[in-house]
Design a protein around this motif. Sequence first.
Motif, PDB file in Angstrom:
ATOM      1  N   VAL A  89       0.837  -1.200   0.000  1.00 54.32           N
ATOM      2  CA  VAL A  89       0.000   0.000   0.000  1.00 54.32           C
ATOM      3  C   VAL A  89       0.874   1.253   0.000  1.00 54.32           C
ATOM      4  N   GLU A  90       0.387   2.243  -0.734  1.00 58.93           N
ATOM      5  CA  GLU A  90       1.001   3.564  -0.683  1.00 58.93           C
ATOM      6  C   GLU A  90       0.155   4.404   0.254  1.00 58.93           C
ATOM      7  N   LEU A  91       0.806   4.964   1.264  1.00 60.85           N
ATOM      8  CA  LEU A  91       0.101   5.759   2.264  1.00 60.85           C
ATOM      9  C   LEU A  91       0.609   7.190   2.229  1.00 60.85           C
ATOM     10  N   TYR A  92      -0.329   8.124   2.301  1.00 59.69           N
ATOM     11  CA  TYR A  92       0.018   9.538   2.384  1.00 59.69           C
ATOM     12  C   TYR A  92      -0.122   9.958   3.841  1.00 59.69           C
ATOM     13  N   PHE A  93       1.000  10.363   4.428  1.00 62.77           N
ATOM     14  CA  PHE A  93       1.014  10.822   5.809  1.00 62.77           C
ATOM     15  C   PHE A  93       0.791  12.331   5.800  1.00 62.77           C
ATOM     16  N   GLU A  94      -0.396  12.742   6.218  1.00 61.93           N
ATOM     17  CA  GLU A  94      -0.804  14.137   6.121  1.00 61.93           C
ATOM     18  C   GLU A  94       0.067  15.060   6.962  1.00 61.93           C
ATOM     19  N   ASP A  96       3.174  14.821   7.777  1.00 62.36           N
ATOM     20  CA  ASP A  96       4.529  14.965   7.230  1.00 62.36           C
ATOM     21  C   ASP A  96       4.531  15.352   5.755  1.00 62.36           C
ATOM     22  N   ASP A  97       3.358  15.298   5.113  1.00 63.42           N
ATOM     23  CA  ASP A  97       3.228  15.555   3.680  1.00 63.42           C
ATOM     24  C   ASP A  97       4.158  14.632   2.877  1.00 63.42           C
ATOM     25  N   GLU A  98       4.135  13.334   3.229  1.00 63.46           N
ATOM     26  CA  GLU A  98       4.981  12.336   2.569  1.00 63.46           C
ATOM     27  C   GLU A  98       4.174  11.107   2.190  1.00 63.46           C
ATOM     28  N   VAL A  99       4.600  10.459   1.110  1.00 65.74           N
ATOM     29  CA  VAL A  99       4.015   9.196   0.686  1.00 65.74           C
ATOM     30  C   VAL A  99       5.040   8.098   0.959  1.00 65.74           C
ATOM     31  N   GLU A 100       4.598   7.040   1.637  1.00 62.99           N
ATOM     32  CA  GLU A 100       5.473   5.910   1.927  1.00 62.99           C
ATOM     33  C   GLU A 100       4.774   4.626   1.501  1.00 62.99           C
ATOM     34  N   THR A 101       5.569   3.636   1.133  1.00 62.25           N
ATOM     35  CA  THR A 101       5.043   2.359   0.675  1.00 62.25           C
ATOM     36  C   THR A 101       5.363   1.279   1.700  1.00 62.25           C
ATOM     37  N   TYR A 102       4.342   0.501   2.050  1.00 62.06           N
ATOM     38  CA  TYR A 102       4.495  -0.586   3.014  1.00 62.06           C
ATOM     39  C   TYR A 102       3.795  -1.826   2.490  1.00 62.06           C
ATOM     40  N   ARG A 103       4.214  -2.956   3.033  1.00 60.72           N
ATOM     41  CA  ARG A 103       3.539  -4.219   2.750  1.00 60.72           C
ATOM     42  C   ARG A 103       3.022  -4.758   4.070  1.00 60.72           C
ATOM     43  N   GLY A 110       7.257  -9.167  10.099  1.00 59.77           N
ATOM     44  CA  GLY A 110       7.340  -7.720  10.255  1.00 59.77           C
ATOM     45  C   GLY A 110       8.767  -7.211  10.349  1.00 59.77           C
ATOM     46  N   ASN A 111       9.079  -6.179   9.571  1.00 61.70           N
ATOM     47  CA  ASN A 111      10.394  -5.551   9.585  1.00 61.70           C
ATOM     48  C   ASN A 111      10.222  -4.153   9.011  1.00 61.70           C
ATOM     49  N   SER A 112      10.010  -3.193   9.883  1.00 61.44           N
ATOM     50  CA  SER A 112       9.705  -1.841   9.423  1.00 61.44           C
ATOM     51  C   SER A 112      10.849  -1.220   8.634  1.00 61.44           C
ATOM     52  N   MET A 113      12.073  -1.661   8.857  1.00 62.49           N
ATOM     53  CA  MET A 113      13.212  -1.132   8.099  1.00 62.49           C
ATOM     54  C   MET A 113      13.137  -1.545   6.631  1.00 62.49           C
ATOM     55  N   LYS A 114      12.438  -2.628   6.350  1.00 63.17           N
ATOM     56  CA  LYS A 114      12.273  -3.096   4.969  1.00 63.17           C
ATOM     57  C   LYS A 114      10.880  -2.802   4.436  1.00 63.17           C
ATOM     58  N   GLY A 115      10.102  -2.024   5.173  1.00 60.95           N
ATOM     59  CA  GLY A 115       8.770  -1.659   4.717  1.00 60.95           C
ATOM     60  C   GLY A 115       7.732  -2.743   4.922  1.00 60.95           C
ATOM     61  N   LEU A 116       8.001  -3.692   5.805  1.00 62.94           N
ATOM     62  CA  LEU A 116       7.068  -4.776   6.101  1.00 62.94           C
ATOM     63  C   LEU A 116       6.388  -4.473   7.434  1.00 62.94           C
ATOM     64  N   ILE A 117       5.106  -4.160   7.389  1.00 63.06           N
ATOM     65  CA  ILE A 117       4.361  -3.755   8.573  1.00 63.06           C
ATOM     66  C   ILE A 117       3.462  -4.900   9.038  1.00 63.06           C
ATOM     67  N   SER A 118       3.538  -5.222  10.316  1.00 65.23           N
ATOM     68  CA  SER A 118       2.759  -6.307  10.895  1.00 65.23           C
ATOM     69  C   SER A 118       1.270  -5.949  10.967  1.00 65.23           C
ATOM     70  N   ILE A 119       0.428  -6.961  10.779  1.00 65.24           N
ATOM     71  CA  ILE A 119      -1.019  -6.765  10.919  1.00 65.24           C
ATOM     72  C   ILE A 119      -1.390  -6.506  12.374  1.00 65.24           C
ATOM     73  N   GLU A 120      -0.455  -6.728  13.287  1.00 61.01           N
ATOM     74  CA  GLU A 120      -0.713  -6.494  14.706  1.00 61.01           C
ATOM     75  C   GLU A 120      -0.215  -5.127  15.176  1.00 61.01           C
ATOM     76  N   SER A 121       0.492  -4.399  14.309  1.00 63.76           N
ATOM     77  CA  SER A 121       0.985  -3.066  14.670  1.00 63.76           C
ATOM     78  C   SER A 121      -0.165  -2.068  14.594  1.00 63.76           C
ATOM     79  N   PRO A 122      -0.034  -0.913  15.242  1.00 58.46           N
ATOM     80  CA  PRO A 122      -1.103   0.093  15.156  1.00 58.46           C
ATOM     81  C   PRO A 122      -1.434   0.487  13.710  1.00 58.46           C
ATOM     82  N   LEU A 123      -0.406   0.682  12.884  1.00 61.85           N
ATOM     83  CA  LEU A 123      -0.649   1.045  11.484  1.00 61.85           C
ATOM     84  C   LEU A 123      -1.317  -0.105  10.733  1.00 61.85           C
TER      85      LEU A 123
END
Length: 167
Positions: A89-94, A96-103, A110-123
Amino acid sequence: MREQLTESDVKKIQEEIDHRKLVIRKEAIEAVKEARAQGDLSENFEYYAAKKYKNQNESRIRYLERMLRTASIVSDESKPDEVGINNTVELYFEDDDEVETYRLVTSIRGNSMKGLISIESPLGKAIKGHKEGDRVHVQVNDKAGYDVLIKKIIKTQDDSKDSIRGF
């Protein structure tokens, strides 16, 4: 805490267990035998290093087997236009006015340094099940939160290239 795993996660963990039992265990036992044969064990660094390696392998096997016994199996039941497991997913962080891509992945991957976000994380919890164009509030704790806009969802089903921690 029970890990949430997909069928693919279970398969990869079982492959690691099998590899550790059939290959690494034999190598570790042989290394201990060779080091023991060198004589005086009180000053034999190779013996202690080989024993430590063998014990670490056995510990990892026990950890993975316990994880499989206690895990709950999850599947991606999301609709084609919703964010689900293994979707990018491409997410727009309002703020910070930035777009980031996560899986979105299971917690074991889960490994946030590689853009892998856990389904159990807040995001992960916040965006799962939402559609492109949805504005979602991510509650981090009792006092803090932020808003994101889901810009784009890229459906992917093949997670065979993803690694599991420790593999």
